[in-house]
Design a protein around this motif. Structure first.
Motif, short mmCIF file in Angstrom:
data_model
loop_
_atom_site.label_atom_id
_atom_site.label_comp_id
_atom_site.label_asym_id
_atom_site.label_seq_id
_atom_site.Cartn_x
_atom_site.Cartn_y
_atom_site.Cartn_z
N THR A 1 -58.29 8.83 120.83
CA THR A 1 -59.73 8.98 120.67
C THR A 1 -60.04 9.98 119.56
OG1 THR A 1 -59.96 8.66 123.06
CG2 THR A 1 -61.91 9.43 121.87
N ALA A 2 -61.00 9.63 118.71
CA ALA A 2 -61.44 10.52 117.63
C ALA A 2 -62.76 11.18 118.02
CB ALA A 2 -61.61 9.74 116.34
N PHE A 3 -62.94 12.44 117.61
CA PHE A 3 -64.16 13.19 117.90
C PHE A 3 -64.68 13.81 116.62
CE2 PHE A 3 -61.79 13.03 121.83
CZ PHE A 3 -62.75 12.70 122.77
N GLU A 4 -65.97 14.16 116.65
CA GLU A 4 -66.57 14.80 115.48
C GLU A 4 -66.18 16.27 115.37
OE1 GLU A 4 -68.14 13.53 112.90
OE2 GLU A 4 -67.65 11.60 113.79
N ASP A 5 -66.03 16.95 116.52
CA ASP A 5 -65.67 18.38 116.44
C ASP A 5 -64.79 18.76 117.63
OD1 ASP A 5 -67.40 19.10 118.69
OD2 ASP A 5 -69.08 18.93 117.30
N ASP A 6 -64.22 19.95 117.55
CA ASP A 6 -63.28 20.42 118.55
C ASP A 6 -63.94 20.60 119.92
OD1 ASP A 6 -61.36 20.53 116.57
OD2 ASP A 6 -61.69 22.65 116.14
N ARG A 7 -65.20 21.01 119.92
CA ARG A 7 -65.89 21.21 121.19
C ARG A 7 -66.06 19.90 121.94
NH1 ARG A 7 -70.97 25.15 121.59
NH2 ARG A 7 -69.22 26.55 121.19
N ASP A 8 -66.46 18.84 121.22
CA ASP A 8 -66.59 17.53 121.86
C ASP A 8 -65.24 17.08 122.41
OD1 ASP A 8 -69.27 17.35 121.40
OD2 ASP A 8 -69.10 16.11 119.60
N GLU A 9 -64.20 17.31 121.62
CA GLU A 9 -62.85 16.93 122.06
C GLU A 9 -62.49 17.66 123.35
OE1 GLU A 9 -58.32 16.66 120.20
OE2 GLU A 9 -59.71 18.17 119.45
N ALA A 10 -62.69 18.98 123.37
CA ALA A 10 -62.34 19.77 124.54
C ALA A 10 -63.15 19.36 125.77
CB ALA A 10 -62.54 21.25 124.25
N ARG A 11 -64.45 19.14 125.58
CA ARG A 11 -65.31 18.78 126.72
C ARG A 11 -64.94 17.41 127.28
NH1 ARG A 11 -71.23 20.88 124.48
NH2 ARG A 11 -70.93 23.10 125.03
N THR A 12 -64.59 16.48 126.40
CA THR A 12 -64.23 15.15 126.88
C THR A 12 -62.89 15.18 127.60
OG1 THR A 12 -65.47 14.10 125.09
CG2 THR A 12 -63.81 12.75 126.20
N VAL A 13 -61.93 15.92 127.06
CA VAL A 13 -60.65 16.07 127.74
C VAL A 13 -60.87 16.69 129.12
CG1 VAL A 13 -58.45 17.33 127.73
CG2 VAL A 13 -59.24 16.15 125.67
N ALA A 14 -61.73 17.72 129.18
CA ALA A 14 -62.02 18.34 130.47
C ALA A 14 -62.65 17.33 131.44
CB ALA A 14 -62.96 19.53 130.28
N ALA A 15 -63.59 16.51 130.95
CA ALA A 15 -64.21 15.49 131.80
C ALA A 15 -63.19 14.47 132.29
CB ALA A 15 -65.33 14.79 131.02
N ARG A 16 -62.27 14.09 131.42
CA ARG A 16 -61.23 13.15 131.84
C ARG A 16 -60.34 13.75 132.91
NH1 ARG A 16 -59.39 10.66 125.90
NH2 ARG A 16 -61.29 9.43 125.55
N ILE A 17 -60.04 15.04 132.77
CA ILE A 17 -59.21 15.71 133.77
C ILE A 17 -59.94 15.80 135.10
CG2 ILE A 17 -58.20 17.95 134.38
CD1 ILE A 17 -57.40 18.20 131.42
#
Length: 591
Positions: free
Chosen positions: A324-340
């Motif tokens: 998965t590609a994200f626009e910024d690191d925060r979006d990446e971190a938040r989505t990974v957290a949501a998946r977890i």
């Protein structure tokens, strides 16, 4: 008891266990049961009378691994085997023989090389910062395990360390050695050097050691340095009863002197050596192994991993590893957290979930996102981000500056303060502590750059302080956050591999063919930690990163592009087909 030692092994594991006389090299891929093979081979040798337990030395690289080996041997009914690290074995021999040879006890061991280096620096009129001292310490370690004198080191490392030119680095190393001698102390690497020197200079000592230990096994042989290999040769003498086990694809410490050539060329150096390949993986599902195999295809010594029967079936496309590609690191971190959070809600044990990344500085955003999502975490691999001296000092200065009215915007103010502490436009040329410090400061600047419009310096520092409190975690079941280096040797059912972008993985200072290859092996280690699911993510960020070249090498056939919601999305379909110039497997641009 030999039946017990042979029970539960597959065909290739049995071949290795039954090969009791060396030389033997076991090429053991990730998750193929190498520790099981090592311990069962020793147990089988003892059970059949081929080995006397007290004459077996099993060598590995960490005290934890050595302890696990001893525990498994005890469970197999075998006691008395010397299972130690190289350093523990060498130190025991020094302590035993030194009083007889020198009439005195062996020198003490330094407990803090950086602290002693600081004292040595004072003695020669130098005042490098702690990060530079750490990097000089690493250079000393590399020099010694590479078996180089200080002058030889200067010839092959002519660029100095940080702001210290080569002449000053050489002067500091000489001062360090003098101070050590004055205090009658040895450092970690001196233990190996002194033991090797003792065996070379004292025939009666070499004879006694070789009489004591007749059968040698070395685990993680891809990580052996020239110095460790020399010590092993001295332990062996003219005998050939040696079994080494390793995986060239997991060589991730070349920067510290590890040389996989000792593993790959074993059958050339030991004529007639038996070669056993372990490629049946008992850890990961077929889809995960597909990603690992694609990444390492064609690399020297790469093994082709196949899943054990109980993990071989892959249900449907949904079980394929995702990217998965994200626009910024925060979006990446938040989505990974949501998946977890979703994985835990579906019944996954947090202890079986890991988030892996290349550099410590990447943990800050992830820790914050997981804390916001109510997920407790444990961070492996060194100090936590907010405990780093560079970060603590920067936060203190930012808080002090927040008292006065801002003369410029948030980002400019943060940048100016971080520049005064050592942040530069370009990162240090080499890795190590200087680079870690630079990355930490750069991460703070990125946080300021990505703060919402209108954020004041006071509110920004309050947010940093709140994030720092996440370090005080309750003793609960936690999700693991770890660097790829720290993750080696561990495994989880669910792995989230983040930051798979150019500049992060491979890291920006990996510019040579060999350095990029090491980064690829790091990615491989991360992928092969996963048992059931693997999620790969990357973010463009303010620097407009490109997806990692490794995603192209893996290809879209084994990684399924999905959007942040988990559904296939056009925005991420190009993630496995990075833009930019085509490169070969080592990172060279194809012409």
């Amino acid at each position: 008891m030999s039946g017990g030692a042979l029970a539960g092994l597959d065909e290739h594991q049995l071949e290795a266990v039954r090969a009791l006389r060396g030389p033997v090299v076991v090429l053991a891929g990730a998750g193929t049961g190498k520790t099981r093979v090592i311990t069962h081979r020793i147990a089988h040798g003892v059970d059949t009378g081929a080995y006397s337990p007290g004459r077996v030395m099993a060598v590995t690289f960490t005290a934890k691994a050595a302890g696990e080996m001893r525990g498994r041997l005890r469970a197999l009914g075998v006691g008395g085997v010397s299972a130690r690290t190289f350093h523990a074995a060498a130190l025991a021999q020094l302590n035993f023989f030194w009083p007889t040879l020198a009439g005195d006890t062996a020198p003490g061991i330094i407990d803090n090389k950086v602290k002693l280096l600081a004292h040595a620096a004072d003695g020669v009129g130098l005042s490098p910062d702690v990060a530079t001292l750490r990097d000089v310490a690493s250079e000393i370690e590399w020099r010694k395990v590479s078996m180089l004198s200080i002058d030889e080191y200067a010839a092959v490392r002519p660029n100095g360390v940080g702001r210290l030119g080569t002449e000053r680095v050489v002067a500091l190393q000489h001062a360090y050695e003098r101070l050590k001698d004055e205090r009658r102390q040895l450092d970690f690497e001196d233990v190996l050097l002194a033991c090797a020197g003792m065996l070379e200079a004292e025939p009666q000592v070499a004879k006694a050691v070789r009489e004591q230990y007749r059968h040698f096994t070395v685990d993680e042989f891809q990580d052996v340095s020239p110095l460790q290999n020399r010590l092993l040769e001295l332990w062996l003498g003219d005998r050939r009863d040696l079994c080494v086990v390793g995986d060239a694809s997991q060589t991730i410490y070349s920067f510290a002197g590890a040389d996989a050539g000792f593993l790959l060329d074993f059958d050339k150096r030991f004529e007639g050596a038996r070669v056993v390949r372990l490629e049946t993986n008992y850890r990961s599902d077929a889809a995960v192994l597909g990603v690992a195999n694609e990444l390492m295809r064609g690399r020297p010594g790469a093994l082709h991993l196949t899943p054990a029967e109980h993990r071989a079936s892959t249900a449907a496309d949904e079980t394929l590893p995702t990217v998965t590609a994200f626009e910024d690191d925060r979006d990446e971190a938040r989505t990974v957290a949501a998946r977890i959070v979703a994985q835990i809600a579906a019944g996954a044990d947090p202890r079986h979930i890991a988030v892996l990344y290349r550099a410590h500085a990447q943990s800050a955003e992830l820790v914050a996102a997981l804390a916001d999502a109510g997920v407790a975490t444990t961070v492996l691999g060194g100090r936590r981000f907010f405990d780093m001296p560079e970060v603590r000092q920067a936060v203190m200065e930012l808080r002090a500056a927040a008292v006065a009215p801002l003369e410029s915007g948030l980002v400019d103010t943060v940048r100016d303060i971080l520049r005064s502490r050592g942040l530069t436009d370009d990162p240090p040329e080499a890795g190590g502590a200087l680079r870690d410090a630079w990355e930490a400061r750069a991460a703070l600047l990125r946080l300021a750059e990505e703060a919402p419009a209108g954020t004041t310096l006071r509110s920004f520092t309050d947010e940093l302080t709140a994030r720092a409190k996440v370090h005080d975690e309750p003793a609960l079941r936690t999700v693991t956050l770890a660097t790829l280096h720290a993750a080696k040797g561990l495994e989880w059912e669910h792995v989230h591999l983040v930051g798979v972008a150019e500049g992060l993985l491979p890291i920006s200072y990996a510019t040579t063919f060999e350095q990029v290859d090491e980064e690829r092996r790091l990615a491989y280690v991360g992928i092969t930690r996963a048992g059931r699911t693997l999620s790969v993510t990357w973010a463009r960020g303010v620097r407009e990163r490109q997806p990692s070249r490794f995603l192209r090498e893996i290809g879209s056939g084994t990684l399924r592009a999905v959007g942040a919601s988990g559904r296939p999305g056009a925005a991420t379909r190009s993630a496995a087909r990075p833009s930019g110039p085509a490169r070969d497997a080592g990172g060279r641009v194809r012409r």
